[in-house]
Scaffold this motif. Sequence first.
Motif, short mmCIF file in Angstrom:
data_model
loop_
_atom_site.label_atom_id
_atom_site.label_comp_id
_atom_site.label_asym_id
_atom_site.label_seq_id
_atom_site.Cartn_x
_atom_site.Cartn_y
_atom_site.Cartn_z
N PRO A 1 0.68 -1.42 0.08
CA PRO A 1 -0.21 0.47 -0.07
C PRO A 1 1.04 1.67 0.09
O PRO A 1 0.63 2.95 -0.69
CB PRO A 1 -1.03 -0.07 1.07
N ALA A 2 1.98 1.72 0.71
CA ALA A 2 3.18 2.17 1.22
C ALA A 2 3.89 2.70 -0.43
O ALA A 2 3.49 4.04 -1.56
CB ALA A 2 3.67 1.99 1.76
N LEU A 3 3.95 1.60 -1.39
CA LEU A 3 3.98 1.67 -2.79
C LEU A 3 3.22 2.21 -3.77
O LEU A 3 3.50 3.34 -4.53
CB LEU A 3 4.97 0.84 -3.46
N ALA A 4 1.82 1.59 -3.80
CA ALA A 4 1.29 1.92 -4.32
C ALA A 4 0.59 3.43 -3.86
O ALA A 4 0.64 3.97 -5.43
CB ALA A 4 -0.38 1.65 -4.23
N ALA A 5 0.71 4.22 -3.14
CA ALA A 5 0.36 5.44 -2.38
C ALA A 5 1.64 6.49 -3.40
O ALA A 5 0.64 7.05 -3.81
CB ALA A 5 0.36 5.77 -0.99
N PHE A 6 2.18 6.04 -2.71
CA PHE A 6 3.95 6.72 -3.47
C PHE A 6 3.18 6.75 -5.51
O PHE A 6 3.25 7.68 -5.62
CB PHE A 6 5.37 6.25 -3.55
N ASP A 7 3.49 6.11 -5.88
CA ASP A 7 3.46 5.93 -7.00
C ASP A 7 1.93 6.82 -7.80
O ASP A 7 1.79 7.57 -8.44
CB ASP A 7 2.93 4.34 -7.56
N ASP B 1 -2.52 0.30 -13.21
CA ASP B 1 -2.21 -1.10 -12.80
C ASP B 1 -2.00 -1.85 -11.30
O ASP B 1 -1.45 -2.58 -11.22
CB ASP B 1 0.00 -0.07 -12.78
N PHE B 2 -3.15 -0.67 -10.71
CA PHE B 2 -3.69 -1.65 -9.14
C PHE B 2 -5.19 -2.03 -9.47
O PHE B 2 -6.22 -0.86 -10.32
CB PHE B 2 -3.23 -0.43 -8.26
N SER B 3 -5.11 -2.23 -8.24
CA SER B 3 -6.86 -2.94 -8.53
C SER B 3 -7.79 -1.87 -7.53
O SER B 3 -7.26 -1.25 -7.21
CB SER B 3 -7.75 -4.36 -7.93
N GLU B 4 -8.49 -1.62 -7.78
CA GLU B 4 -9.72 -0.87 -6.51
C GLU B 4 -9.29 -1.25 -5.00
O GLU B 4 -9.20 0.36 -4.96
CB GLU B 4 -11.11 -0.71 -7.52
N ALA B 5 -9.00 -2.11 -4.56
CA ALA B 5 -8.69 -2.47 -3.48
C ALA B 5 -7.48 -2.38 -3.04
O ALA B 5 -7.26 -1.47 -1.97
CB ALA B 5 -8.94 -3.86 -3.12
N ALA B 6 -6.70 -2.42 -4.23
CA ALA B 6 -4.75 -1.95 -3.49
C ALA B 6 -5.18 -0.20 -4.02
O ALA B 6 -4.51 0.48 -3.12
CB ALA B 6 -4.07 -2.24 -5.01
N CYS C 1 9.10 -12.20 5.03
CA CYS C 1 8.67 -12.86 5.54
C CYS C 1 7.52 -12.03 4.17
O CYS C 1 6.89 -11.06 4.08
CB CYS C 1 8.23 -12.39 7.10
N ARG C 2 6.65 -13.14 3.73
CA ARG C 2 5.55 -12.24 2.76
C ARG C 2 4.07 -12.70 3.63
O ARG C 2 3.69 -12.91 4.69
CB ARG C 2 5.16 -13.32 1.27
N GLU C 3 4.10 -11.99 2.82
CA GLU C 3 2.02 -10.91 3.57
C GLU C 3 0.68 -11.16 1.93
O GLU C 3 1.78 -11.18 0.58
CB GLU C 3 1.87 -9.73 4.33
N PRO C 4 0.27 -11.51 2.26
CA PRO C 4 -0.68 -12.10 1.14
C PRO C 4 -1.45 -10.41 0.09
O PRO C 4 -1.39 -10.75 -0.84
CB PRO C 4 -2.44 -11.96 1.44
N ASP C 5 -0.94 -9.31 0.19
CA ASP C 5 -1.15 -8.23 -0.10
C ASP C 5 0.06 -8.00 -1.58
O ASP C 5 0.05 -6.12 -1.91
CB ASP C 5 -1.33 -6.76 0.72
N GLY C 6 0.89 -8.80 -0.79
CA GLY C 6 2.22 -8.49 -2.00
C GLY C 6 3.09 -7.46 -1.31
O GLY C 6 4.88 -7.55 -1.90
N SER C 7 2.71 -6.85 0.24
CA SER C 7 4.44 -7.05 1.03
C SER C 7 5.34 -7.48 1.63
O SER C 7 4.29 -9.22 1.59
CB SER C 7 4.01 -5.85 2.05
N PHE C 8 6.49 -7.36 1.84
CA PHE C 8 6.98 -8.76 2.88
C PHE C 8 7.98 -7.65 3.72
O PHE C 8 8.41 -6.28 3.37
CB PHE C 8 8.27 -9.51 1.54
N TYR C 9 8.89 -8.08 4.58
CA TYR C 9 9.99 -7.48 5.22
C TYR C 9 11.23 -8.62 5.26
O TYR C 9 10.50 -9.81 5.63
CB TYR C 9 9.19 -6.92 6.97
#
Length: 397
Positions: free
Chosen positions: A135-141, A153-158, A307-315
């Motif tokens: 979500p942070a990357l999408a917010a920037f973009d 490039d992003f779904s409505e949910a994203a 560690c992957r997360e369902p929305d495509g995030s990871f740390y």
Amino acid sequence: MIDNLEQTFRWFGPNDAVTLNAIAQTGATGIVTALHDIPCGEVWPLEAIKERKALIENAGLKWSVVESVNIHEDIKTAGPLREEKIQHYIATLKHLAASGIRTVCYNFMPVLDWTRTHLDYGLSNGASALRYDAPALAAFDLFILARPGAFQDFSEAAQLAAKIYLEGLSADEKDQLVSTILAGLPGTDEVFTIDQFRAHLERYQSIGAAALKANLQYFLRAIIPVAEALGINMCIHPDDPPFPILGLPRVVCTEQDLLEVLNMCPSPSNGITLCTGSLGANPANDLPGIVERLGSHIHFLHLRNVCREPDGSFYEAEHLAGSTDMYLVMKAIILEQQRRKDQGREDIAIPMRPDHGHLLWTDRNFNTYPGYSLIGRMKGLAELRGLEMGIKRTLIA
């Protein structure tokens, strides 16, 4: 028993807060570094290489791998300086070979190197890690860069998640997000401005994945024959993250991509940097299987976990935790070492470094490059060393 993996540590040069003497105390014997002060696309002077090598050797260590000889944007975009910059690259390879340095890691990521949205993501134990937050990357973009066509490039949910994320940021947090995403090459303090980055994006408007792959093939066909003659192993690093971002194509994300790179210019010198963190951020990548099938082409190992997360995030997770089964990866690497021994190959002790450590304890007292703390990486190295030894003692008596 077969040879141990060569244990290495990344070092960013004389200005790195993590000193060579400190690295020597971790148990690592090899150094992974580059001449970060030389602008991308310029020739590395022979004397500068020899001076840096002598500095490393005077600390009782070996310059094992160059990471990276960065590739100029005119090579990636087939720009007007492409031929000149390729010749500069070849000249640098000749100088490295003359200095006895035989392994060169590089990547073909457009504009940006590895990309994160957070450099100090807090963990439950009080340590911190690097994070890629979708979500942070999408917010920037979508809303800060305001890239034309980004909404496609992003779904409505994203899009909604990005809007909510942005609304929760202070002005300072927005500025931090921008500077984190637009950081330049590792080992430098360069951060693009929004306008500079938009200008770079403009160059890629007509360059999709197919064109970028063609430009990579052109580069490889120019340099690999020279590298082979010099006895240098080139090893491409996967894209990080392993999917397109910010409208930029990514072409080294999957096993199929790696196979295509190898087939662009077949040669023992055209190889792979296996980065388990970069590839591991894509759940479709079978890391042990990649080692089993492409292991003969691996010249360098970056061992880390995410560690992957369902929305495509990871740390960045601990080296033996996270979404990748590091036991299975290490086992596959050791079996590849055994195959090399059986084949009479000399490159059994593959250079390995613990990548992207957590920020632990007194690491916060030092101004280290993001992901390159001393204690965090030393912890990772100790864990990987123990894992390797345990598998070898049980698997190969």
